[in-house]
Write a protein that holds these residues in place. Structure first.
Motif, PDB file in Angstrom:
ATOM      1  N   TYR A  55      29.210 -45.609 -51.059  1.00 26.70           N
ATOM      2  CA  TYR A  55      27.876 -45.001 -50.982  1.00 26.70           C
ATOM      3  C   TYR A  55      27.901 -43.490 -51.155  1.00 26.70           C
ATOM      4  CZ  TYR A  55      23.016 -44.223 -49.662  1.00 26.70           C
ATOM      5  OH  TYR A  55      21.702 -43.854 -49.681  1.00 26.70           O
ATOM      6  N   ASN A  56      28.787 -42.791 -50.443  1.00 23.43           N
ATOM      7  CA  ASN A  56      28.855 -41.326 -50.541  1.00 23.43           C
ATOM      8  C   ASN A  56      29.276 -40.849 -51.928  1.00 23.43           C
ATOM      9  OD1 ASN A  56      29.592 -42.474 -47.921  1.00 23.43           O
ATOM     10  ND2 ASN A  56      29.601 -40.381 -47.171  1.00 23.43           N
ATOM     11  N   LYS A  57      30.044 -41.681 -52.659  1.00 23.89           N
ATOM     12  CA  LYS A  57      30.561 -41.358 -53.990  1.00 23.89           C
ATOM     13  C   LYS A  57      31.374 -40.057 -53.984  1.00 23.89           C
ATOM     14  CE  LYS A  57      28.096 -42.437 -57.626  1.00 23.89           C
ATOM     15  NZ  LYS A  57      26.994 -42.546 -58.619  1.00 23.89           N
ATOM     16  N   PRO A  58      32.462 -40.022 -53.204  1.00 24.17           N
ATOM     17  CA  PRO A  58      33.278 -38.799 -53.134  1.00 24.17           C
ATOM     18  C   PRO A  58      34.053 -38.557 -54.418  1.00 24.17           C
ATOM     19  CG  PRO A  58      34.358 -40.580 -51.958  1.00 24.17           C
ATOM     20  CD  PRO A  58      33.003 -41.090 -52.356  1.00 24.17           C
ATOM     21  N   THR A  59      34.480 -37.309 -54.610  1.00 18.66           N
ATOM     22  CA  THR A  59      35.397 -36.979 -55.692  1.00 18.66           C
ATOM     23  C   THR A  59      36.778 -37.536 -55.363  1.00 18.66           C
ATOM     24  OG1 THR A  59      36.068 -34.922 -54.633  1.00 18.66           O
ATOM     25  CG2 THR A  59      34.149 -34.810 -56.123  1.00 18.66           C
ATOM     26  N   GLN A  60      37.697 -37.429 -56.323  1.00 22.83           N
ATOM     27  CA  GLN A  60      39.073 -37.862 -56.057  1.00 22.83           C
ATOM     28  C   GLN A  60      39.685 -37.042 -54.921  1.00 22.83           C
ATOM     29  OE1 GLN A  60      40.606 -40.660 -57.604  1.00 22.83           O
ATOM     30  NE2 GLN A  60      38.441 -40.865 -58.159  1.00 22.83           N
ATOM     31  N   GLU A  61      39.361 -35.765 -54.844  1.00 20.35           N
ATOM     32  CA  GLU A  61      39.879 -34.948 -53.740  1.00 20.35           C
ATOM     33  C   GLU A  61      39.294 -35.404 -52.411  1.00 20.35           C
ATOM     34  OE1 GLU A  61      42.160 -32.243 -51.714  1.00 20.35           O
ATOM     35  OE2 GLU A  61      42.311 -32.866 -53.815  1.00 20.35           O
ATOM     36  N   GLY A  62      38.009 -35.800 -52.426  1.00 25.75           N
ATOM     37  CA  GLY A  62      37.393 -36.323 -51.210  1.00 25.75           C
ATOM     38  C   GLY A  62      38.046 -37.619 -50.756  1.00 25.75           C
ATOM     39  N   ILE A  63      38.353 -38.493 -51.709  1.00 23.54           N
ATOM     40  CA  ILE A  63      39.054 -39.743 -51.385  1.00 23.54           C
ATOM     41  C   ILE A  63      40.430 -39.437 -50.801  1.00 23.54           C
ATOM     42  CG2 ILE A  63      40.088 -41.825 -52.364  1.00 23.54           C
ATOM     43  CD1 ILE A  63      37.773 -41.819 -54.420  1.00 23.54           C
ATOM     44  N   TYR A  64      41.133 -38.482 -51.421  1.00 22.50           N
ATOM     45  CA  TYR A  64      42.457 -38.104 -50.916  1.00 22.50           C
ATOM     46  C   TYR A  64      42.356 -37.589 -49.476  1.00 22.50           C
ATOM     47  CZ  TYR A  64      46.803 -35.589 -50.213  1.00 22.50           C
ATOM     48  OH  TYR A  64      47.987 -35.138 -49.683  1.00 22.50           O
ATOM     49  N   GLN A  65      41.429 -36.694 -49.209  1.00 19.55           N
ATOM     50  CA  GLN A  65      41.304 -36.103 -47.871  1.00 19.55           C
ATOM     51  C   GLN A  65      40.878 -37.153 -46.842  1.00 19.55           C
ATOM     52  OE1 GLN A  65      42.275 -33.152 -46.925  1.00 19.55           O
ATOM     53  NE2 GLN A  65      42.777 -32.423 -48.997  1.00 19.55           N
ATOM     54  N   HIS A  66      40.050 -38.104 -47.261  1.00 17.06           N
ATOM     55  CA  HIS A  66      39.639 -39.209 -46.385  1.00 17.06           C
ATOM     56  C   HIS A  66      40.867 -40.004 -45.933  1.00 17.06           C
ATOM     57  CE1 HIS A  66      37.219 -42.728 -45.092  1.00 17.06           C
ATOM     58  NE2 HIS A  66      38.115 -43.454 -45.747  1.00 17.06           N
ATOM     59  N   PHE A  67      41.711 -40.394 -46.884  1.00 19.81           N
ATOM     60  CA  PHE A  67      42.878 -41.193 -46.530  1.00 19.81           C
ATOM     61  C   PHE A  67      43.972 -40.361 -45.876  1.00 19.81           C
ATOM     62  CE2 PHE A  67      41.101 -44.365 -49.556  1.00 19.81           C
ATOM     63  CZ  PHE A  67      41.039 -45.429 -48.662  1.00 19.81           C
ATOM     64  N   LYS A  68      44.001 -39.077 -46.145  1.00 19.17           N
ATOM     65  CA  LYS A  68      44.925 -38.186 -45.426  1.00 19.17           C
ATOM     66  C   LYS A  68      44.596 -38.219 -43.937  1.00 19.17           C
ATOM     67  CE  LYS A  68      46.403 -33.302 -45.281  1.00 19.17           C
ATOM     68  NZ  LYS A  68      45.976 -32.879 -43.934  1.00 19.17           N
ATOM     69  N   ALA A  69      43.312 -38.113 -43.607  1.00 22.22           N
ATOM     70  CA  ALA A  69      42.893 -38.147 -42.202  1.00 22.22           C
ATOM     71  C   ALA A  69      43.236 -39.493 -41.567  1.00 22.22           C
ATOM     72  CB  ALA A  69      41.390 -37.876 -42.097  1.00 22.22           C
ATOM     73  N   ILE A  70      43.057 -40.575 -42.312  1.00 21.04           N
ATOM     74  CA  ILE A  70      43.366 -41.912 -41.798  1.00 21.04           C
ATOM     75  C   ILE A  70      44.865 -42.072 -41.579  1.00 21.04           C
ATOM     76  CG2 ILE A  70      43.433 -44.352 -42.477  1.00 21.04           C
ATOM     77  CD1 ILE A  70      40.616 -43.923 -43.653  1.00 21.04           C
TER      78      ILE A  70
END
Length: 293
Positions: free
Chosen positions: A109-124
């Motif tokens: 839904y948010n449609k993040p950029t590739q950097e946003g996806i990376y930072q999301h999974f970094k936090a996880i």
């Protein structure tokens, strides 16, 4: 992560006709999958209709699967979403002692950029006490986690151990297999191309059809892992029409119709999903009737 090689099944949440969770049917499905020879079970994936379960129902399903499994197979828990902070909080507070890994979907839904996806999974990855399986399913998330992002995450975080790749793109899966670290597992998220991905070097599948036909499907994947392609493709072609049918009118409506035909569970789904229509139900019922020897 040898325990994640082979066939995992994304368990449905069976409902009674009044839409309440059917615990007895869930017990039957878990035992049917285990008795059929699958390698591990995935709880609270998309197929579980977790988006329409209350928190209390989710815990009921999770605890039921843990109790019925009795440690027989490794368990993977779906822990994902589009609110990174909320996921991190769950990772810090939930008891994961019964689970081998988490399966975490790319943010929808948010449609993040590739950097946003990376930072999301970094936090996880930094918050998770157990290994992480990435889950890429662009048809549901409206964004594709590119191979370059997957490889970057795999190289940067040792506890990111696998990806469930469900883009339906063989070329993309092959690129990840080619470029990922040696022990990183590429797990098919598409039943129809699971065998080709395995033959190309993938580790297996997290399957929907595998819980309806656990014996046949898990043996097909094992044959593929042993590079017995000709024998494996016999099962692929036997199941291919059914695989198409169970996704024809949405998941898990199709697999639930299979379970109804097998007298394992009702075909009830929760809105906004609806059960398959009479025509598809008849075709699925006929497939089940002809497949049971």
């Amino acid at each position: 992560m040898q325990s994640l090689i082979g066939t995992g099944v994304a368990l449905v949440t069976p409902f009674k006709k009044d839409f309440s969770v059917d615990i007895e049917a869930l017990q039957r499905i878990v035992n049917f999958s285990i008795d059929g020879g699958v390698e591990y079970l995935v709880v609270m994936g998309t197929t579980a209709e977790n988006a329409t379960l209350t928190q209390e129902e989710k815990e009921l399903v999770i605890n039921t699967v843990i109790n019925v499994n009795k440690g027989r197979l490794p368990l993977v828990l779906g822990v994902g979403g589009n609110n990174t902070l909320q996921i991190v909080e769950e990772l810090k507070t939930r008891d994961f002692s019964a689970f081998e890994a988490i399966l975490s979907v790319s943010p929808y839904y948010n449609k993040p950029t590739q950097e946003g996806i990376y930072q999301h999974f970094k936090a996880i990855a930094e918050a998770s006490p157990i290994p992480v399986i990435l889950y890429n399913v662009p048809g549901r998330t409206a964004s594709n986690m590119l191979p370059s992002t997957v490889i970057r995450l795999a190289n940067d975080f040792k506890n990111i151990v696998a990806i469930k790749e469900a883009a339906g793109d063989m070329a993309q899966a092959l690129k990840i297999i080619k470029d990922a670290p040696k022990d990183f597992l590429v797990i098919s998220g598409d039943d129809m191309i699971a065998l080709p991905i395995v033959l190309a070097g993938g580790a297996g599948v997290i399957s929907v059809i595998g819980q309806g036909f656990p014996k046949e499907f898990s043996e097909m994947i094992r044959l593929g892992l042993n590079k017995k392609a000709a024998e494996a493709f016999k099962t692929q072609y036997f199941l291919s029409d059914c695989i198409d049918m169970i996704f024809e009118q949405g998941n898990p409506a199709g697999i639930k119709q299979i379970f109804q035909a097998m007298n394992i569970a009702e075909n009830t789904v929760r809105l906004p999903l609806v059960s398959v229509d009479e025509s598809l139900a008849a075709r699925l019922n006929e497939f089940v009737k002809n497949s049971i020897k």
